[in-house]
Design an enzyme around this catalytic site. Structure first.
Site, PDB file in Angstrom:
ATOM      1  N   TRP A 186      37.139  20.682   1.964  1.00  0.00           N
ATOM      2  CA  TRP A 186      37.073  19.393   1.691  1.00  0.00           C
ATOM      3  C   TRP A 186      36.508  18.204   1.714  1.00  0.00           C
ATOM      4  O   TRP A 186      35.880  17.506   3.259  1.00  0.00           O
ATOM      5  CB  TRP A 186      38.804  18.828   1.666  1.00  0.00           C
ATOM      6  CG  TRP A 186      38.830  17.416   0.842  1.00  0.00           C
ATOM      7  CD1 TRP A 186      38.497  16.899  -0.205  1.00  0.00           C
ATOM      8  CD2 TRP A 186      38.744  15.923   1.534  1.00  0.00           C
ATOM      9  NE1 TRP A 186      39.285  16.006  -0.172  1.00  0.00           N
ATOM     10  CE2 TRP A 186      39.664  15.800   1.057  1.00  0.00           C
ATOM     11  CE3 TRP A 186      39.411  15.772   3.396  1.00  0.00           C
ATOM     12  CZ2 TRP A 186      39.459  13.900   1.077  1.00  0.00           C
ATOM     13  CZ3 TRP A 186      38.835  14.596   2.906  1.00  0.00           C
ATOM     14  CH2 TRP A 186      39.593  13.723   2.284  1.00  0.00           C
ATOM     15  N   GLU A 225      38.326  23.070  -2.177  1.00  0.00           N
ATOM     16  CA  GLU A 225      39.084  21.887  -2.686  1.00  0.00           C
ATOM     17  C   GLU A 225      39.478  20.918  -3.604  1.00  0.00           C
ATOM     18  O   GLU A 225      38.528  19.577  -2.719  1.00  0.00           O
ATOM     19  CB  GLU A 225      40.087  21.775  -1.062  1.00  0.00           C
ATOM     20  CG  GLU A 225      41.559  20.551  -1.179  1.00  0.00           C
ATOM     21  CD  GLU A 225      42.707  20.055   0.106  1.00  0.00           C
ATOM     22  OE1 GLU A 225      41.351  20.090   1.368  1.00  0.00           O
ATOM     23  OE2 GLU A 225      43.386  20.273  -0.316  1.00  0.00           O
ATOM     24  N   LYS A 227      40.796  17.204  -5.575  1.00  0.00           N
ATOM     25  CA  LYS A 227      41.581  15.943  -5.318  1.00  0.00           C
ATOM     26  C   LYS A 227      41.425  15.442  -6.571  1.00  0.00           C
ATOM     27  O   LYS A 227      40.343  15.015  -7.527  1.00  0.00           O
ATOM     28  CB  LYS A 227      41.171  15.225  -4.427  1.00  0.00           C
ATOM     29  CG  LYS A 227      41.735  14.230  -3.977  1.00  0.00           C
ATOM     30  CD  LYS A 227      41.550  14.399  -2.452  1.00  0.00           C
ATOM     31  CE  LYS A 227      42.360  12.914  -1.725  1.00  0.00           C
ATOM     32  NZ  LYS A 227      42.660  12.512  -0.815  1.00  0.00           N
ATOM     33  N   HIS A 285      47.678  23.542   0.428  1.00  0.00           N
ATOM     34  CA  HIS A 285      47.572  22.768   0.984  1.00  0.00           C
ATOM     35  C   HIS A 285      49.321  22.180   0.705  1.00  0.00           C
ATOM     36  O   HIS A 285      49.122  21.496  -0.290  1.00  0.00           O
ATOM     37  CB  HIS A 285      46.721  22.092   0.862  1.00  0.00           C
ATOM     38  CG  HIS A 285      45.749  21.764   2.420  1.00  0.00           C
ATOM     39  ND1 HIS A 285      45.007  21.137   2.357  1.00  0.00           N
ATOM     40  CD2 HIS A 285      45.208  23.218   3.076  1.00  0.00           C
ATOM     41  CE1 HIS A 285      44.111  21.598   3.673  1.00  0.00           C
ATOM     42  NE2 HIS A 285      44.284  22.869   3.576  1.00  0.00           N
ATOM     43  N   ASP A 293      49.506  11.058  -3.502  1.00  0.00           N
ATOM     44  CA  ASP A 293      48.785  11.647  -2.611  1.00  0.00           C
ATOM     45  C   ASP A 293      49.337  11.513  -1.153  1.00  0.00           C
ATOM     46  O   ASP A 293      48.231  11.070  -0.085  1.00  0.00           O
ATOM     47  CB  ASP A 293      47.209  11.978  -2.573  1.00  0.00           C
ATOM     48  CG  ASP A 293      46.873  12.894  -1.754  1.00  0.00           C
ATOM     49  OD1 ASP A 293      47.689  14.512  -1.280  1.00  0.00           O
ATOM     50  OD2 ASP A 293      45.678  12.896  -1.386  1.00  0.00           O
TER      51      ASP A 293
HETATM   52  C1  RNT Z   1      42.791  15.442   2.071  1.00  0.00           C
HETATM   53  C2  RNT Z   1      42.858  17.094   1.591  1.00  0.00           C
HETATM   54  C3  RNT Z   1      41.864  17.097   3.366  1.00  0.00           C
HETATM   55  C4  RNT Z   1      43.246  16.652   4.594  1.00  0.00           C
HETATM   56  C5  RNT Z   1      42.943  17.531   5.973  1.00  0.00           C
HETATM   57  C6  RNT Z   1      42.898  16.740   6.947  1.00  0.00           C
HETATM   58  O1  RNT Z   1      43.329  14.328   0.654  1.00  0.00           O
HETATM   59  O2  RNT Z   1      44.074  17.114   1.219  1.00  0.00           O
HETATM   60  O3  RNT Z   1      42.763  18.280   3.009  1.00  0.00           O
HETATM   61  O4  RNT Z   1      44.267  16.230   4.337  1.00  0.00           O
HETATM   62  O5  RNT Z   1      41.524  18.018   5.881  1.00  0.00           O
HETATM   63 ZN    ZN Z   2      44.985  19.552   1.651  1.00  0.00          ZN
END
Ligand code: RNT
Ligand code: ZN
Length: 418
Positions: A186, A225, A227, A285, A293
């Site tokens: 990420w 990941e 966002k 997650h 978030d």
């Molecule tokens: C951030 C992501 C990521 C982090 C971690 C600490 O928005 O969710 O996964 O929370 O890597």
């Molecule tokens: Zn995350």
């Protein structure tokens, strides 16, 4: 709670479920097989041990200053083991690169090596835990707004090198534990204000990822990941959902669904069946976004329930990896681990006890009323008695009795930390 009472309640529940064709023993066995990936960063508000003394950056925030957070690797390990002792079943531990054992020296991110995690690998083996891993692009002088998509080749290459090295670390973890280590990528890359270069940064991110994934490994699996936005990066996120779905589908990589990374009314549960048709597996997650978030502690709400039900309905327990990702610094941190983990397991328990065959029968006959009625009724079937039995058999506190245990650890240990 008295053991006798738990056993009695379970016996009744078992019969009740048998009436609708559900074998509670099967559900218990299935839950026993599910390992959550516990996020190491709940114990210290995503600080890590790099000792740069810097703030948490990358558009994420851990709010609150509840006393007693883990200050070093020993405390972190002790806290994680304590939390795990209240969570039924066997679980994995998800580490970030900044949690390496750097021996008091400053090891920059482009210098990290498997040796920095040898202690963790050993510790995990001793404690019967398997490891997952994450590269760390935030909380570093070179983080800025753009890392892997930075137009400056020096900065971009720094992060490419970091992420490549992290994959090598993950490979060692996977090899040592005889089970693939799942490594999440990420990056926070984005823009606070309007950008006129959306395409450019995305091309750079795609090319950086292609370089990172050039080496094929057999003992680790990659996931990426997306966002919606980060704090200070509100107008644009390079690694958006569309970006990573395209990337994952075209490159055969797993996509990570963080339940806090979508628009507030978007149903994350609905995404699993689509992703599984085009990407090899899915990483989750599980978090709790409150209006944004916010990474509140996961609870047994409709979002988490639907997510778990979808995994079971898709028959995908072996393809969906369930990681947790929240960081609440305002309450007892060990308690937070336990609440979120047990909440996820409670949701899984209900998902495994769902009268799915009957529901599908109704649906195939176009019996909408019957389907909805049974969905509603199944919410109040005695799943909690089955859950209590799960805790009992796993030798962890049943029901609310873990509260006193967490308090005791606070009295004896965490409250004494400066
Ligand atoms: C951030 C992501 C990521 C982090 C971690 C600490 O928005 O969710 O996964 O929370 O890597
Ligand atoms: Zn995350």
């Amino acid at each position: 709670m008295k053991t006798e009472l738990i056993e009695k309640a379970y016996a009744v529940a078992r019969e009740r479920y048998a009436e609708i064709g559900i074998d509670t023993e099967k559900a218990l066995a299935a839950l026993q097989n599910i390992s959550l990936s516990l996020h190491c960063w709940q114990a210290d508000d995503v600080a890590g041990f790099e000792n740069q003394g810097g703030d948490l950056t990358g558009g994420i925030q851990a709010t609150g200053n509840y006393p007693g957070k883990a200050r070093n690797i020993d405390e972190l390990r002790a806290d994680i083991l304590k939390a795990a002792s209240f969570i039924p079943g066997r679980h994995r531990l998800n580490l970030h690169e900044i949690y390496g054992e750097f021996g008091g020296r400053f090891v920059d991110r482009d210098q990290v090596e498997p040796a920095h995690f040898a202690g963790w690998i050993e510790w995990a083996r001793e404690n019967g835990m398997k490891l997952d891993f994450n590269s760390t692009s935030f909380s570093h002088p070179k983080s800025g707004s753009l890392s892997l998509s930075n137009p400056d080749p020096a900065i971009r290459n720094f992060w490419i090198e970091h992420t490549k090295r992290c994959r090598a670390v993950a490979e060692e973890m996977g090899k040592a534990q005889g089970d693939p280590c799942i490594m999440n990528v990420w990056v926070h890359d984005g823009s606070k204000d309007l950008t006129v270069n959306r395409m450019y940064y995305r091309e750079l991110l795609r090319d950086s990822l292609d370089k990172i994934f050039e080496t094929e490994y057999r003992n680790m699996k990659d996931c990426i990941e997306s966002k919606v936005f980060g704090i200070g990066l509100e107008s644009y996120t390079v690694g958006s959902n569309d970006f990573y779905i395209g990337y994952g589908a075209s490159r055969g990589k797993m996509v990570t669904l963080d339940t806090g990374h979508f628009h507030p009314t978007e149903l994350v549960a609905d995404k699993i069946s689509s992703l599984l048709l085009y990407t090899p597996e899915v990483m989750l997650h599980v978090s709790r976004p409150v209006r944004w978030d916010s990474d509140h502690v996961t609870i047994m709400n409709d979002d988490t329930l639907e997510l778990c039900k979808e995994i079971v309905r898709c028959d995908a327990l072996d393809k969906v990896h369930i990681g947790l990702d929240y960081f609440d610094a305002s309450i007892n941190r060990i308690g937070a681990y336990v609440i979120g983990s047990r909440a996820t397991q409670k949701c899984l328990m209900q998902a495994l006890l769902e009268p799915l065959a009957q529901l599908r029968q109704y649906e195939s006959e176009d019996k909408g009323f019957e389907r909805l009625a049974l969905l509603e009724e199944s919410k109040s079937l005695p799943w909690n008695a089955v859950w209590d039995m799960f805790c009992l058999r796993n030798g962890v506190p049943v029901g609310e009795s873990f509260i006193a245990e967490v308090q005791k650890y606070e009295r004896d240990v965490t409250s004494k930390r400066a």
